[in-house]
Design an enzyme around this catalytic site. Structure first.
Site, PDB file in Angstrom:
ATOM      1  N   GLY A  96      27.101 -37.313 -18.456  1.00 25.47           N
ATOM      2  CA  GLY A  96      28.514 -37.246 -18.791  1.00 25.47           C
ATOM      3  C   GLY A  96      28.982 -35.806 -18.790  1.00 25.47           C
ATOM      4  N   HIS A 119      30.512 -39.836 -26.744  1.00 24.54           N
ATOM      5  CA  HIS A 119      30.164 -38.412 -26.735  1.00 24.54           C
ATOM      6  C   HIS A 119      31.212 -37.620 -25.947  1.00 24.54           C
ATOM      7  CE1 HIS A 119      26.996 -35.079 -26.350  1.00 24.54           C
ATOM      8  NE2 HIS A 119      27.924 -34.718 -25.491  1.00 24.54           N
ATOM      9  N   GLU A 120      31.608 -38.142 -24.777  1.00 24.79           N
ATOM     10  CA  GLU A 120      32.571 -37.418 -23.939  1.00 24.79           C
ATOM     11  C   GLU A 120      33.966 -37.428 -24.558  1.00 24.79           C
ATOM     12  OE1 GLU A 120      31.285 -35.501 -21.893  1.00 24.79           O
ATOM     13  OE2 GLU A 120      29.350 -36.519 -21.996  1.00 24.79           O
ATOM     14  N   HIS A 174      34.317 -34.792 -27.042  1.00 25.95           N
ATOM     15  CA  HIS A 174      34.564 -33.469 -26.451  1.00 25.95           C
ATOM     16  C   HIS A 174      36.064 -33.194 -26.294  1.00 25.95           C
ATOM     17  CE1 HIS A 174      30.822 -31.480 -25.371  1.00 25.95           C
ATOM     18  NE2 HIS A 174      30.322 -32.579 -24.848  1.00 25.95           N
ATOM     19  N   CYS A 208      23.485 -32.333 -25.057  1.00 29.81           N
ATOM     20  CA  CYS A 208      24.771 -31.943 -24.465  1.00 29.81           C
ATOM     21  C   CYS A 208      24.540 -30.780 -23.521  1.00 29.81           C
ATOM     22  CB  CYS A 208      25.732 -31.540 -25.576  1.00 29.81           C
ATOM     23  SG  CYS A 208      27.351 -31.036 -24.973  1.00 29.81           S
ATOM     24  N   LEU A 209      25.136 -30.848 -22.338  1.00 32.76           N
ATOM     25  CA  LEU A 209      24.951 -29.776 -21.351  1.00 32.76           C
ATOM     26  C   LEU A 209      25.478 -28.437 -21.873  1.00 32.76           C
ATOM     27  CD1 LEU A 209      25.950 -31.677 -18.077  1.00 32.76           C
ATOM     28  CD2 LEU A 209      23.642 -31.018 -18.812  1.00 32.76           C
TER      29      LEU A 209
HETATM   30 NI    NI Z   1      28.344 -32.975 -24.380  1.00 37.85          NI
END
Ligand code: NI
Length: 173
Positions: free
Chosen positions: A46, A135-136, A139, A93-94
């Site tokens: 994501g 999660h997205e 953000h 998370c990236l």
């Molecule tokens: Ni993330």
């Protein structure tokens, strides 16, 4: 299409309340395409627009990381309209390198969103897909998964974030 640099904690854009997308067209489509390419390359399941420095309510999710074309979900102005159950599972998370932990999320959700042409649709998701979508969407409100940790897990995450703030961790560009 192009790979976009992924913004890392503590970049302030990750804490912004993102703006609703109001303009649908080639520019939005190009941004979404670049985000999909960037997510797949990372690799990740994501990616939200603030993670590439854009404070718009746009996110992409693909729990197959490009293996199945049908699995790609592009969400513009998404809203969770129904949620049920609770499940704990591991997330990362990236934008927060080298940290994963267990987060409690709804086990099933219904999301209303716009598509890239401005049409609206509804999607029902459960399990890992629901988790990725939640999660997205977080953000887009400036919320990171670490904000949802409690107790010892939160303490551990805070130490990790402090190391990131001080630049003591070797982070991927
Ligand atoms: Ni993330």
């Amino acid at each position: 299409m192009a790979l976009l640099p992924i913004r890392l904690y503590p970049d302030e854009v990750l804490r912004r309340e993102c703006r609703a997308v109001e303009s649908f067209g080639a520019e939005l489509r190009a941004l979404a395409g670049d985000m999909v390419e960037t997510m797949h390359a990372a690799p990740g399941v994501g990616l939200a627009a603030p993670q590439v420095g854009v404070d718009l309510r746009l996110a992409v999710v693909d729990v197959t990381v490009g293996e199945e074309e049908d699995a790609l979900i592009v969400l513009v102005n998404p809203e969770i309209v129904a949620a049920e159950g609770a499940e704990e599972d591991v997330e990362g998370c990236l934008s927060i390198p080298e940290l994963t932990d267990k987060v409690t999320r709804p086990s099933a959700i219904v999301v209303q969103a716009d598509d890239l042409d401005g049409g609206s649709f509804e999607i029902a998701a459960e399990g890992f897909v629901a988790r990725a979508i939640c999660h997205e969407i977080d953000h887009l409100d400036g919320i990171l998964f670490v904000d949802r940790l409690r107790g010892l897990r939160r303490d551990r995450a805070r130490r990790h974030l402090r190391r990131l703030e001080r630049g003591l961790l070797e982070v991927r560009a």
